[in-house]
Design a protein around this motif. Structure first.
Motif, short mmCIF file in Angstrom:
data_model
loop_
_atom_site.label_atom_id
_atom_site.label_comp_id
_atom_site.label_asym_id
_atom_site.label_seq_id
_atom_site.Cartn_x
_atom_site.Cartn_y
_atom_site.Cartn_z
N UNK A 54 0.96 -1.08 0.59
CA UNK A 54 -0.06 -0.21 0.29
C UNK A 54 1.22 1.26 -0.16
N UNK A 55 0.30 2.11 -0.63
CA UNK A 55 1.51 3.47 -1.10
C UNK A 55 1.01 4.38 -1.75
N UNK A 56 0.87 5.71 -1.20
CA UNK A 56 0.72 6.95 -2.03
C UNK A 56 1.88 7.73 -2.73
N UNK A 78 -7.57 1.45 -5.35
CA UNK A 78 -7.59 2.34 -4.20
C UNK A 78 -8.30 1.71 -2.84
N UNK A 79 -7.35 1.77 -1.95
CA UNK A 79 -8.45 1.48 -1.09
C UNK A 79 -8.19 2.54 0.07
N UNK A 80 -8.77 2.73 0.76
CA UNK A 80 -8.80 4.16 1.97
C UNK A 80 -8.24 5.42 1.61
N UNK A 81 -7.95 5.94 0.25
CA UNK A 81 -7.26 7.60 -0.61
C UNK A 81 -6.44 7.15 -0.49
N UNK A 82 -5.04 5.53 -0.37
CA UNK A 82 -3.86 5.29 -0.61
C UNK A 82 -3.91 3.85 -1.98
#
Length: 109
Positions: A54-56, A78-82
């Motif tokens: 999981x990354x941004x 995309x999950x939870x804004x990431x």
């Protein structure tokens, strides 16, 4: 049929080989993302890791990044804004390079 073929392939490769390859791929992806300056949110220390990274990418909204990566032929979620990538044993260096090049294209200039 597809599920059976997938299970057959994984059984032929063997669980230990699958685990090793997934770890190699996720380690390489995390290293590449960090080198680019993206934030990695997945734990990676010791036995606390998974095949999901999981990354941004920078300050780019997740959905904007998702659409950009898909246009570049990279499939992530995309999950939870990431963003979430799940490289597996059948992914290779070229797949990871394509993902990292696409993420690099999101870097602010």
């Amino acid at each position: 049929l597809s599920l059976g073929a997938s299970i057959d392939l994984l059984e032929r490769i063997g669980p230990a080989t699958v685990l090793t390859k997934v770890r190699e791929n996720t380690d390489a992806l995390v290293e590449g993302l960090r080198t680019l300056g993206a934030s990695v949110h997945s734990p990676r220390e010791g036995d606390c890791w998974s095949g999901i990274v999981t990354f941004s990418p920078f300050e780019v909204p997740a959905m904007t990044a998702l659409h950009h990566l898909r246009r570049e032929g990279v499939i992530v979620a995309a999950r939870g804004g990431r963003l979430r990538a799940s490289p597996h044993c059948y992914n290779d260096a070229a797949d990871l390079d394509r993902l990292l090049r696409a993420v690099a294209g999101l870097r602010p200039r």
